[in-house]
Design a protein around this motif. Structure first.
Motif, PDB file in Angstrom:
ATOM      1  N   CYS A 103       8.070   8.147   9.563  1.00  0.00           N
ATOM      2  CA  CYS A 103       7.965   6.896   9.257  1.00  0.00           C
ATOM      3  C   CYS A 103       9.002   6.337   8.376  1.00  0.00           C
ATOM      4  O   CYS A 103       9.079   5.286   8.003  1.00  0.00           O
ATOM      5  CB  CYS A 103       6.632   6.646   8.605  1.00  0.00           C
ATOM      6  N   GLU A 137       4.358   7.609   0.369  1.00  0.00           N
ATOM      7  CA  GLU A 137       3.352   7.593   1.247  1.00  0.00           C
ATOM      8  C   GLU A 137       2.281   8.727   1.403  1.00  0.00           C
ATOM      9  O   GLU A 137       1.228   8.630   1.297  1.00  0.00           O
ATOM     10  CB  GLU A 137       3.807   7.181   2.701  1.00  0.00           C
ATOM     11  N   TYR A 170      -0.096  -4.047  17.328  1.00  0.00           N
ATOM     12  CA  TYR A 170      -1.752  -4.013  16.899  1.00  0.00           C
ATOM     13  C   TYR A 170      -2.397  -4.877  17.282  1.00  0.00           C
ATOM     14  O   TYR A 170      -2.067  -5.425  18.634  1.00  0.00           O
ATOM     15  CB  TYR A 170      -1.443  -3.540  15.358  1.00  0.00           C
ATOM     16  N   ASN A 205      -1.696   3.859  13.820  1.00  0.00           N
ATOM     17  CA  ASN A 205      -1.614   5.060  12.995  1.00  0.00           C
ATOM     18  C   ASN A 205      -2.150   6.404  13.780  1.00  0.00           C
ATOM     19  O   ASN A 205      -1.551   7.522  14.104  1.00  0.00           O
ATOM     20  CB  ASN A 205      -2.139   5.089  11.719  1.00  0.00           C
ATOM     21  N   GLY A 264       7.120  -2.409  12.576  1.00  0.00           N
ATOM     22  CA  GLY A 264       6.752  -1.529  11.441  1.00  0.00           C
ATOM     23  C   GLY A 264       6.409  -2.483  10.052  1.00  0.00           C
ATOM     24  O   GLY A 264       6.966  -3.481   9.916  1.00  0.00           O
ATOM     25  N   VAL A 265       5.659  -1.600   9.275  1.00  0.00           N
ATOM     26  CA  VAL A 265       5.513  -2.184   7.833  1.00  0.00           C
ATOM     27  C   VAL A 265       6.597  -2.278   6.822  1.00  0.00           C
ATOM     28  O   VAL A 265       6.350  -3.086   5.985  1.00  0.00           O
ATOM     29  CB  VAL A 265       4.070  -1.730   7.095  1.00  0.00           C
ATOM     30  N   TYR A 283       1.119  -1.209  -0.146  1.00  0.00           N
ATOM     31  CA  TYR A 283       0.040   0.098   0.187  1.00  0.00           C
ATOM     32  C   TYR A 283       0.730   1.333   0.097  1.00  0.00           C
ATOM     33  O   TYR A 283       0.176   2.470  -0.372  1.00  0.00           O
ATOM     34  CB  TYR A 283      -0.838   0.057   1.167  1.00  0.00           C
ATOM     35  N   PHE A 297      -3.885  -1.667  12.465  1.00  0.00           N
ATOM     36  CA  PHE A 297      -3.142  -0.437  12.588  1.00  0.00           C
ATOM     37  C   PHE A 297      -3.653   0.778  11.919  1.00  0.00           C
ATOM     38  O   PHE A 297      -3.488   1.899  12.612  1.00  0.00           O
ATOM     39  CB  PHE A 297      -1.687  -0.568  12.197  1.00  0.00           C
ATOM     40  N   GLN A 351       9.579   2.806   9.535  1.00  0.00           N
ATOM     41  CA  GLN A 351       8.049   2.887   9.598  1.00  0.00           C
ATOM     42  C   GLN A 351       7.538   2.966  11.008  1.00  0.00           C
ATOM     43  O   GLN A 351       8.050   4.015  11.748  1.00  0.00           O
ATOM     44  CB  GLN A 351       7.278   1.798   8.646  1.00  0.00           C
ATOM     45  N   SER A 352       6.627   2.191  11.472  1.00  0.00           N
ATOM     46  CA  SER A 352       6.194   2.495  12.753  1.00  0.00           C
ATOM     47  C   SER A 352       6.984   2.270  13.913  1.00  0.00           C
ATOM     48  O   SER A 352       6.614   2.418  14.970  1.00  0.00           O
ATOM     49  CB  SER A 352       4.923   1.718  12.787  1.00  0.00           C
ATOM     50  N   ASN A 371      -4.710   7.577   6.199  1.00  0.00           N
ATOM     51  CA  ASN A 371      -4.086   8.393   7.364  1.00  0.00           C
ATOM     52  C   ASN A 371      -4.497   9.817   7.025  1.00  0.00           C
ATOM     53  O   ASN A 371      -4.915  10.495   8.408  1.00  0.00           O
ATOM     54  CB  ASN A 371      -2.321   8.431   7.230  1.00  0.00           C
ATOM     55  N   TYR A 414       4.537  13.264   9.940  1.00  0.00           N
ATOM     56  CA  TYR A 414       4.269  11.760  10.395  1.00  0.00           C
ATOM     57  C   TYR A 414       5.051  11.061   9.166  1.00  0.00           C
ATOM     58  O   TYR A 414       5.729   9.864   9.573  1.00  0.00           O
ATOM     59  CB  TYR A 414       2.765  11.469  10.648  1.00  0.00           C
TER      60      TYR A 414
HETATM   61  N1  LIG Z   1       2.356  -0.278  10.760  1.00  0.00           N
HETATM   62  C1  LIG Z   1       3.001   0.659  10.087  1.00  0.00           C
HETATM   63  O1  LIG Z   1       4.467   0.610  10.229  1.00  0.00           O
HETATM   64  C2  LIG Z   1       2.448   1.819   9.483  1.00  0.00           C
HETATM   65  C3  LIG Z   1       3.291   3.147   9.252  1.00  0.00           C
HETATM   66  C4  LIG Z   1       3.032   3.655   7.847  1.00  0.00           C
HETATM   67  N2  LIG Z   1       3.714   4.736   7.706  1.00  0.00           N
HETATM   68  C5  LIG Z   1       1.285   4.104   7.947  1.00  0.00           C
HETATM   69  O2  LIG Z   1       1.062   5.125   8.191  1.00  0.00           O
HETATM   70  O3  LIG Z   1       0.467   3.446   7.134  1.00  0.00           O
END
Ligand SMILES: NC(=O)CC[C@H](N)C(=O)O
Length: 309
Positions: free
Chosen positions: A195, A160, A243, A114, A260-261, A27, A95, A63-64, A167, A191
């Motif tokens: 990430c 992103e 999550y 998020n 993190g994703v 995504y 998340f 990322q997260s 988001n 944000y």
């Molecule tokens: N779980 C994640 O790492 C999500 C972070 C990603 N930047 C998002 O907002 O979707």
């Protein structure tokens, strides 16, 4: 006690050989390009000895995982007042879920989903320009890891920003309740960029050492947070860091951890070690599939689960 270097090398060999790698996040288009064959691990013990294997020196999108560090910064700024803007209960939802916000007056369940992380970013941003807030976050990471080369991958952030419709929905929805104070675009910009910080497993394990050692870097003696705050951040990682997979992670691994994703997981063995793993393929909850298995194996072989052997 098994030898840490041997255990880490064995785990890397086992993970690199496994056929089940999970699916990389698609995504965020930039993340879809990452090869799922990567696996890296770095473990830093209380003496500062580093055991690392696989792709431990390859930078990836944290990322997260960045949300552990933005939480630390925001608590430093506003202390326990932060908990008026964000809760500290597991969400039991994905998340990027929006459902609880309607029932709970726009206050996100915890700082790691998020919505909660966007609210935390908004706290760091207050009174600053987006560029300054982002600079503060990046410098904090560089300081913690003692490494000024840590940077932000602009292509990931822009990727992103172009596709982050959910988001944007979360942020606008929270704004309608007054939970977001700054212009939504500013908060989201910071944000997405935090990430998109890229780090290696070694850098990430370095950055998080204070959480394994009562708020202090045990090598430099530098205090980042109080022991009480370190304990509480670890508690939120344990209950909310994965999550709706947080219960399963606690059950299997038994360590506070944040995923993190990008496929990274940072984990803490209190008093013993700071740990980072990276395997880009994710499970259904968006957590690194082999990262979790690697940590489960490490905790088991070293006897590190906080719940006992
Ligand atoms: N779980 C994640 O790492 C999500 C972070 C990603 N930047 C998002 O907002 O979707």
């Amino acid at each position: 006690m098994p030898d840490l270097n041997t255990v880490v090398a064995e785990i890397a060999a086992e993970m690199l050989a496994r056929p089940d790698r999970g699916d990389v996040a698609t995504y965020i288009p930039e993340l879809a390009r990452v090869d799922p064959k990567h696996f890296g691990i770095a473990v830093i013990d209380a003496q500062g000895e580093i055991a690392a294997a696989g792709d431990a020196e390859t930078p990836f999108s944290i990322q997260s995982v960045s949300k552990v560090f933005t939480l630390t910064l925001a608590l430093g700024k506003v202390g326990d007042r932060l908990w008026r803007r964000v809760g500290r209960e597991p969400s039991g939802s994905p998340f990027n879920s929006i459902v609880q916000l309607e029932r709970e007056e726009g206050v996100p369940r915890n700082p790691f989903i998020n919505a909660g992380a966007i609210a935390v970013t908004d706290v760091i941003l207050s009174g600053h320009k987006p560029r300054e807030a982002l600079g503060e976050i990046l410098r904090f990471m560089q300081f913690l890891a003692d490494d000024e080369t840590i940077s932000i991958d602009k292509a990931v952030a822009e990727s992103e920003a172009r596709t982050g419709f959910r988001n944007a929905a979360l942020a606008n929805y929270m704004k309608s309740f007054g939970v977001i104070e700054n212009p939504v675009d500013y908060t989201l910009g910071v944000y997405f960029h935090h990430c998109a910080i890229t780090m290696t497993c070694r850098q990430l394990a370095m950055a998080g050492r204070f959480l394994a050692h009562r708020g202090k870097n045990p090598t430099t003696g530098h205090s980042v947070v109080t022991p009480e705050r370190a304990r509480r951040i670890n508690a939120v990682m344990l209950t909310c860091g994965h999550y709706d997979g947080s219960g399963d992670f606690a059950y299997r691994v038994g360590l506070p951890g944040k995923s993190g994703v990008g496929g990274g997981i940072f984990a803490v063995a209190p008093g013993k070690a700071s740990i980072a793993v990276w395997a880009p393929g994710l499970d259904a909850a968006g957590n690194s599939h082999l990262g979790r298995i690697a940590l489960e194996t490490l905790a088991k072989r070293m006897g590190w689960s906080i719940f006992g052997a």
